[in-house]
Write a protein that holds these residues in place. Sequence first.
Motif, PDB file in Angstrom:
ATOM      1  N   VAL B 202       7.914   3.957   0.334  1.00  0.00           N
ATOM      2  CA  VAL B 202       9.102   3.107   0.160  1.00  0.00           C
ATOM      3  C   VAL B 202       9.629   3.224  -1.276  1.00  0.00           C
ATOM      4  N   MET B 205      11.519   6.353  -1.452  1.00  0.00           N
ATOM      5  CA  MET B 205      12.780   6.219  -0.719  1.00  0.00           C
ATOM      6  C   MET B 205      13.824   5.528  -1.592  1.00  0.00           C
ATOM      7  N   ASP B 206      13.395   4.433  -2.253  1.00  0.00           N
ATOM      8  CA  ASP B 206      14.327   3.716  -3.130  1.00  0.00           C
ATOM      9  C   ASP B 206      14.774   4.609  -4.278  1.00  0.00           C
ATOM     10  N   ASN B 212      19.899   0.421   1.593  1.00  0.00           N
ATOM     11  CA  ASN B 212      18.922  -0.493   2.187  1.00  0.00           C
ATOM     12  C   ASN B 212      19.302  -0.792   3.626  1.00  0.00           C
ATOM     13  N   CYS B 213      18.351  -1.368   4.305  1.00  0.00           N
ATOM     14  CA  CYS B 213      18.578  -1.665   5.712  1.00  0.00           C
ATOM     15  C   CYS B 213      19.298  -2.994   5.849  1.00  0.00           C
ATOM     16  N   ILE B 232      11.066  -0.198  12.026  1.00  0.00           N
ATOM     17  CA  ILE B 232      11.507  -0.672  10.703  1.00  0.00           C
ATOM     18  C   ILE B 232      10.881  -2.038  10.438  1.00  0.00           C
ATOM     19  N   ALA B 233      10.897  -2.895  11.454  1.00  0.00           N
ATOM     20  CA  ALA B 233      10.260  -4.209  11.288  1.00  0.00           C
ATOM     21  C   ALA B 233       8.784  -4.037  10.981  1.00  0.00           C
ATOM     22  N   ARG B 234       8.188  -3.064  11.660  1.00  0.00           N
ATOM     23  CA  ARG B 234       6.769  -2.809  11.440  1.00  0.00           C
ATOM     24  C   ARG B 234       6.516  -2.378   9.995  1.00  0.00           C
ATOM     25  N   MET B 235       7.393  -1.525   9.512  1.00  0.00           N
ATOM     26  CA  MET B 235       7.215  -1.079   8.126  1.00  0.00           C
ATOM     27  C   MET B 235       7.473  -2.242   7.165  1.00  0.00           C
ATOM     28  N   ASN B 236       8.480  -3.062   7.474  1.00  0.00           N
ATOM     29  CA  ASN B 236       8.736  -4.223   6.613  1.00  0.00           C
ATOM     30  C   ASN B 236       7.487  -5.085   6.517  1.00  0.00           C
ATOM     31  N   ARG B 237       6.871  -5.310   7.660  1.00  0.00           N
ATOM     32  CA  ARG B 237       5.665  -6.138   7.711  1.00  0.00           C
ATOM     33  C   ARG B 237       4.549  -5.491   6.887  1.00  0.00           C
ATOM     34  N   HIS B 239       4.863  -3.298   4.515  1.00  0.00           N
ATOM     35  CA  HIS B 239       5.185  -3.258   3.094  1.00  0.00           C
ATOM     36  C   HIS B 239       5.060  -4.634   2.457  1.00  0.00           C
ATOM     37  N   LEU B 240       5.583  -5.650   3.153  1.00  0.00           N
ATOM     38  CA  LEU B 240       5.500  -7.004   2.580  1.00  0.00           C
ATOM     39  C   LEU B 240       4.037  -7.393   2.408  1.00  0.00           C
ATOM     40  N   SER B 243       2.499  -5.329  -0.476  1.00  0.00           N
ATOM     41  CA  SER B 243       2.959  -5.610  -1.835  1.00  0.00           C
ATOM     42  C   SER B 243       2.622  -7.035  -2.262  1.00  0.00           C
ATOM     43  N   LEU B 244       2.580  -7.944  -1.286  1.00  0.00           N
ATOM     44  CA  LEU B 244       2.305  -9.342  -1.669  1.00  0.00           C
ATOM     45  C   LEU B 244       0.804  -9.600  -1.792  1.00  0.00           C
TER      46      LEU B 244
END
Lengths: 269, 248, 635
Positions: B202, B205-206, B212-213, B232-237, B239-240, B243-244
């Motif tokens: 990610v 990618m940035d 952004n999506c 994409i939702a899966r990747m968001n999950r 990644h969040l 990173s958190l």
Amino acid sequence: MMTCAHPLCSSIVRKGIVGLTGALMIVFVLGHMTGNLLIFLPPEAINSYAEFLHEAGHGALIWLSRLGLLTIFAVHIGLTISLKYENKKARPIAYATHQPLASNWASRHMLLTGLVVMLFVVYHLLHFTAGVTDHSADWRRPIGGPGRPHLLDVHSMVVNGFQNPYIASFYIVCQIVLGMHLWHGGSSLFQSLGINRGFWKRITAWAGPVVAVVVVVGNCSIPIAIQARFIQCHADIEMKKAEIDSKNGKLPRLWSPANGGSASASQPH
Amino acid sequence: MKLHLKVWRQSGPQDKGRFELHTIDGVSSDMSFLEMLDVLNDRLLAQGKSPIAFDHDCREGICGSCSMMINGRAHGPTRGTTCQTYMRNFHDGQTVVIEPWRARAFPVMCDLVVDRSAFDRIQQAGGYVSVNTGGAQDGNCLPVPKDDAERAMDAAQCIGCGACVAACKNASAMLFVAAKVSHLGLLPQGQPERAGRVLAMVAKMDEEGFGNCTNQYECEAVCPKSIPADFIARMNRDHLGSSLIPSE
Amino acid sequence: MQLDARSPSGPLSEKWDRCKMDMRLVNPANKRKYHVLVVGTGLAGASCAASLAELGYNVSTFCYQDSPRRAHSIAAQGGINAAKNYRNDGDSVERLFTDTIKGGDYRSREANVYRLAQVSRNIIDQCVAQGVPFAREYGGQLDNRSFGGAQVSRTFYCRGQTGQQLLLGAYASLNRQIAQGRVKSHPRHEMLDVVLVNGVAKGIIVRDMVTGQIERHSGDAVVLATGGYGPVFYLSTNAKGCNVTATFRAYKRGALFANPCFTQIHPTCIPVTGDYQSKLTLMSESLRNDGRIWVPKSNGARKPDTITESERDYFLERKYPSYGNLAPRDISSRAAKEVCDNGLGVGEGGRGVYLDFADAIKRLGEDAIRERYGNLFDMYAHITGENPYRVPMRIYPAVHYCMGGLWVDYRLMSNLPGLFVLGEANFSDHGANRLGASALMQGLADGYFVAPYTITDYLAGVKPGVGTEGGEFAEAEARVGSHMKRLQDTKGKVSAQVFHRELGKMVWDHCGMARNRAGLEGMLRSIPTLRERFWREVSVPATAGGMNQALEYAGRVADFIDFAEVLATDALTREESCGAHFREEYQTEDGEAKRNDADYSFVSAWGYNGENQAPVLTREALQYEFVKPSVRSYK
């Protein structure tokens, strides 16, 4: 493009925060709406509710909420603008023709609808909170008597405000814009937060449209009902009755702006 | 049938580029879109003119080379790659606008050819399992639930054509990266490096300058392999979470 | 010239281990002093480059595509064989070896094929470890399917995209090495010459297809993994960009080209529709597991559903009862050609046979068929506009794979020291015919498990470091430059594609599924005329920028024209029918191939003999110590 390379500054985290703040604001909007709908009950309901909001935690709750909402609002808008800036830069040359397939007007114009909503919120605060845009806030007089300084006549304020057809129409239009924002945002936030498994998978696509319809119908019902005279200002009614009474040689029975608000409907003279 | 083509011509990355008009007749409805361009190029060559440059290779919808915007739609009017778009989807006398993918991260190199090496660099950032040749245990020592394997395959079949970026109004590469992250993230082999992988890919990618999506799913609608935006939702999950909650 | 295959001695099952023990090693600290050039990034090239880099060598990769991931290995659909015997159906290394040797009609080296069967097992393990999403059973174990030419289920697959997933696995390993700086990737670079320094391969000349610059690259070894030459037939299942240029230019520098006439025709492709057609689309052979092939017993255009069971000829099941629809590719292809030649073909132009799934759908249900072949059915529907769940597919054979390629020894090195050739680009393991699901196996076997050892052995005897300043580099660069200048100076008015199409038709007609002396001789007479016209009439306009796709293409077509002569010469010289090479003069009374082991049990290795000169044949005799060549029967 991005100045900060930390994972917490990534596009996904920022977008996730936009979703999260959006979700919090949806909760607020729904709560606010539920409170507002008390207007369909006798005036005491909404007035006591307003009193509760001002009284709770010795007045701290309302200020904390305002501060919290302001922060959420600012973060939501600030991050959206940072993302939007990157998105604009990501396609420097536009297509001569572009045929959208999956998106809709609402999803493509989130920034526009968001800005309209922001301007609306400013107006709304000036209108009902600060009371500087018209005279409807004049109706928000204390009616609580001794010991209840925060019992105000919110009911009359709202009804008077929405009796103006221009204001009522403006609110309705803004609610529809807000609805469009929520139509996309209410579903999109689940995607941004990665909530799409199991049970959630079934509701995410519907969440936005449902929230949008509920908010638009709920909030617009108030100005419409007032314009339709379904809800009337109880002060007006009482004033009319008082006029009739005085013509008939009776004493006035209630509070009205005309008599300084020192009397109350429940206090016989 | 006869078609009017409005084709983007650009001699090199520095050239400003412009549309060029060509009329082509005798187009058969059984031709693929690229075969129609072949015919046009043959005619241009017969006139000693330089043919239209475009990327293409396997012509069976799997290599992901072909990449053009046809009448505002990535790959053309039907789902699938440009090479698998047939002229039966066009009508006589139609004007067809042909443009290259447009994204800051995909600079145009010549006519319809763009540089998609940003995709390679994203994969180099972490799209692998760090395993050297030799010494792998028997393939059946690592059972993979059938559903996981199927879902990983759903993601893995991405052909890297870039249509998702092209169709996205933000030129976002989220569907591509999500497919890559999910393919390995769904399999046991991908677990040891899972958190690091999603963060690195990610971040790359940035850095490459993709947008952004905004969850409008134009990518999903044009993806020749129908890769769902669920990834994409899966990747968001992923990644969040990564990173958190920093790993130990 | 005497060719030494360097096959190790000893029992078959110990040859590879012995060879590995005999091979020299390079000290880990010294490995980074060596530089290997790998041309082509398909299964063989990418796996070899990644494996060499993991060992510590510096590697440069080159491919004409815009990304290594787009090499045509990506298009392989069906699967990859491995002698795992997970099915308990009697598979073993010996059986895979025997099947492959037999499938190749006894025209391949025993030792090579045995090694291939041995390492096939490691490939699956390696690919699983990389995260290749192979199909699984409900228990989580790897699933298998059976494939043409085999009676056991040993084929591992990822839906209909096995090649794609295996390539993405190799590409991922390559990416990891690129990220670590051990591999420098050069996409959009086309190799145009091999540079020999004192007869040893030390570099290549490439053209940067974006800037148009000619570049010199030097290395301590050169690996060609540039695939097959299928598009010499113009229409094939290969990618448009597949070409013979890299291997042919190596041939012109002295590398021997082995068995070019062994070109495989795949039985299950979508039939041709018009002369504008640029490629043929393959439908995976795995379809033959569940589909039944038939034509009507009498001709006449009728809808397939109006043709009753008794009016249908399931010709493969009839002729080859034990293998039926799974008969090897060459046999199935020729059988289809035969029924079409007899006027029984179906569809427009009568060049097609039905591949019918009605029985399988009845037996297993439409969902099961969709799960197995969904994407293939979709592809077919998309291209033809017909629904294969309802109407039988129409298929016809098309050129698919080239068993021939540059000659290599057991260690995959060509006769030019330092020039290694991997995958489809070499000739090594498939003999006269390749079995289904064996190409992926061979590409990865070469790249992951053979070349890293044998290249190390070679490098151990080489002093590292070589610059690009030598006269040999300048000479090669000048040669490449003048060849391109000649193309551009022609200033004709005909696209290279026109010549390519013409060449392809000639090669398909005379050197396709069936060949004969008259046709091949005629072809050899026609090619010089075509070449002469090409060099007079081809149009290669200059471009304003560096990119010039017309120039790239014309260069490839020029090589195809020259190469077609080698191909035809080989086909003419091999006076027997074996595997994919069917000479009409040499057939049994019932039309089966008649092999001639007494006179033709050898590898034909052709050497370049100068411009417009016939190539020179060198024979490598094939010794069969462990299997006894028998008549291949699939009846």
